[in-house]
Design a protein around this motif. Structure first.
Motif, PDB file in Angstrom:
ATOM      1  N   SER A   1      -4.598  -3.352   3.415  1.00  8.34           N
ATOM      2  CA  SER A   1      -6.017  -3.024   3.267  1.00  8.34           C
ATOM      3  C   SER A   1      -6.380  -2.808   1.808  1.00  8.34           C
ATOM      4  CB  SER A   1      -6.362  -1.771   4.079  1.00  8.34           C
ATOM      5  OG  SER A   1      -6.071  -1.953   5.447  1.00  8.34           O
ATOM      6  N   MET A   2      -5.560  -2.025   1.090  1.00  6.98           N
ATOM      7  CA  MET A   2      -5.847  -1.758  -0.318  1.00  6.98           C
ATOM      8  C   MET A   2      -5.764  -3.025  -1.153  1.00  6.98           C
ATOM      9  SD  MET A   2      -4.286   2.020  -1.234  1.00  6.98           S
ATOM     10  CE  MET A   2      -2.579   1.653  -0.844  1.00  6.98           C
ATOM     11  N   TYR A   3      -4.806  -3.889  -0.828  1.00  5.79           N
ATOM     12  CA  TYR A   3      -4.661  -5.137  -1.584  1.00  5.79           C
ATOM     13  C   TYR A   3      -5.868  -6.049  -1.377  1.00  5.79           C
ATOM     14  CZ  TYR A   3      -2.764  -9.569  -3.230  1.00  5.79           C
ATOM     15  OH  TYR A   3      -2.576 -10.768  -3.886  1.00  5.79           O
TER      16      TYR A   3
ATOM     17  N   THR B   1      -1.945  -6.216  -9.415  1.00  2.00           N
ATOM     18  CA  THR B   1      -1.595  -5.792  -8.059  1.00  2.00           C
ATOM     19  C   THR B   1      -0.784  -6.864  -7.337  1.00  2.00           C
ATOM     20  OG1 THR B   1      -3.672  -4.554  -8.000  1.00  2.00           O
ATOM     21  CG2 THR B   1      -2.545  -4.865  -5.917  1.00  2.00           C
ATOM     22  N   SER B   2      -1.081  -8.124  -7.633  1.00  2.13           N
ATOM     23  CA  SER B   2      -0.401  -9.230  -6.942  1.00  2.13           C
ATOM     24  C   SER B   2       1.062  -9.381  -7.345  1.00  2.13           C
ATOM     25  CB  SER B   2      -1.142 -10.548  -7.214  1.00  2.13           C
ATOM     26  OG  SER B   2      -2.461 -10.494  -6.694  1.00  2.13           O
ATOM     27  N   THR B   3       1.478  -8.749  -8.429  1.00  3.45           N
ATOM     28  CA  THR B   3       2.885  -8.838  -8.826  1.00  3.45           C
ATOM     29  C   THR B   3       3.788  -7.964  -7.965  1.00  3.45           C
ATOM     30  OG1 THR B   3       2.657  -7.064 -10.463  1.00  3.45           O
ATOM     31  CG2 THR B   3       2.304  -9.313 -11.236  1.00  3.45           C
ATOM     32  N   THR B   4       3.206  -6.953  -7.299  1.00  6.02           N
ATOM     33  CA  THR B   4       4.044  -5.994  -6.563  1.00  6.02           C
ATOM     34  C   THR B   4       3.755  -5.939  -5.067  1.00  6.02           C
ATOM     35  OG1 THR B   4       2.475  -4.201  -7.074  1.00  6.02           O
ATOM     36  CG2 THR B   4       4.318  -4.530  -8.588  1.00  6.02           C
ATOM     37  N   VAL B   5       2.470  -5.870  -4.695  1.00  9.22           N
ATOM     38  CA  VAL B   5       2.126  -5.595  -3.290  1.00  9.22           C
ATOM     39  C   VAL B   5       2.516  -6.718  -2.331  1.00  9.22           C
ATOM     40  CG1 VAL B   5       0.244  -5.033  -1.698  1.00  9.22           C
ATOM     41  CG2 VAL B   5       0.307  -3.993  -3.966  1.00  9.22           C
ATOM     42  N   PRO B   6       2.241  -8.001  -2.625  1.00  8.88           N
ATOM     43  CA  PRO B   6       2.617  -9.050  -1.667  1.00  8.88           C
ATOM     44  C   PRO B   6       4.106  -9.050  -1.321  1.00  8.88           C
ATOM     45  CG  PRO B   6       1.095  -9.936  -3.275  1.00  8.88           C
ATOM     46  CD  PRO B   6       1.468  -8.570  -3.745  1.00  8.88           C
TER      47      PRO B   6
END
Length: 314
Positions: free
Chosen positions: A33-35, A74-79
């Motif tokens: 959700s946060m991503y 954010t895309s470097t860690t969350v996915p």
């Protein structure tokens, strides 16, 4: 104990925020959700700025760049974290870990550099309003963003290359949800003196230069505001800085909080949980901070969404 010279480290284990099985669905839903909010919110800012000619100014040019960097940050860690939870796997390859670390340092550095550039932009706009368009011309704006990329890329490359020289145990468990530089250095089984030296020196140098630039810009802004006779003029000038000050405070306070908490507790899992604040929460809140109090952004978003809605219905 050091690994044999013939042993090639191929994988690490990311332990994540919790190893409790019953918490995994909750963590997956929360971070997904946060991503999505982060990507959607920052993408809307970029589309609003690019589609509205009234927002083709230096301030919004830097803001759209910051939104793009926040998406990438954010895309470097969350996915990867979401994939690991969904597949019930904690594995990340050695190459993937170094690549993730490189881009994390790159985009974290870009965040800091762009916030500094935006402070300079506000300084020129408020302290030298008559010369603003002359000073902040498109070529200079592009050069400032380019220099920010170059500095961040070189710093990230240096840290990554130095990490490549370290030795690690096979299937090393990393008590974090991503490959964070400090954690990697602490978990290495070879001499890390120069890695620590370079890491702290670079952090102090780049961080102090950035913070000094921001503090200098706002000291001049405050001095200029105090010299204004019109209360309306003061409010209008300060309102253009309010969102930027909020983002700076959020980013620096959460980053400092993570550093202080990890130094005080020496608990890697607590540090990982605290890291969520500046790696996930701050990029998610930035679009709200910049849009809620900004009439230009809200107007551009309404026009953009209205145009998009009409195209869908046609």
């Amino acid at each position: 104990m050091e690994p044999d010279n013939g042993t090639r480290i191929s994988e690490f284990l990311l332990l994540g925020l919790s190893e409790e099985p019953e918490l995994q669905p909750l963590l997956f839903g929360l971070f997904l959700s946060m991503y999505l909010i982060t990507v959607f919110g920052n993408l809307l800012i970029i589309l609003a700025v690019s589609s509205d000619s009234h927002l083709h100014t230096p301030m919004y040019f830097f803001l759209s760049n910051l939104s793009f960097v926040d998406i990438c940050f954010t895309s470097t860690t969350v996915p990867k974290m979401l994939v690991n939870i969904q597949t019930q796997s904690k594995v990340i390859t050695y190459e993937g870990c170094i690549t993730q670390m490189y881009f994390f340092i790159l985009f974290a550095g870009l965040d800091v550099n762009l916030l500094t550039v935006m402070a300079y932009d506000r300084f020129v706009a408020i302290c030298h309003p008559l010369h603003y368009t002359v000073i902040m011309h498109p070529e200079l704006c592009g050069q400032l963003v380019l220099v920010s990329w170059i500095i961040s890329a070189l710093h990230s490359l240096l840290q990554s290359l130095m990490t490549l020289q370290l030795s690690f145990l096979p299937l090393l468990p990393i008590p974090h949800f991503f490959c964070e530089l400090n954690q990697m250095i602490q978990l290495a089984c070879s001499d890390t003196f120069f890695n620590n030296l370079v890491m702290y020196f670079a952090a102090v140098l780049l961080g102090s230069v950035s913070l000094a630039g921001i503090l200098y810009s706002y000291s001049k802004i405050i001095s200029s505001l105090r010299g204004m006779s019109s209360a309306k003029g003061k409010y209008k000038a300060f309102s253009t800085c309010a969102s930027h000050l909020s983002v700076i405070s959020l980013f620096y306070l959460t980053s400092l909080g993570v550093y202080l908490s990890s130094s005080a507790t020496h608990n890697a899992r607590s540090s990982a949980t605290a890291s969520v604040l500046y790696t996930v929460v701050t990029p998610m809140l930035n679009p709200f901070i910049y849009s809620l109090r900004n009439k230009d952004i809200k107007g551009a978003l309404k026009r953009f969404l209205g145009m998009a809605g009409r195209k869908i219905t046609e």
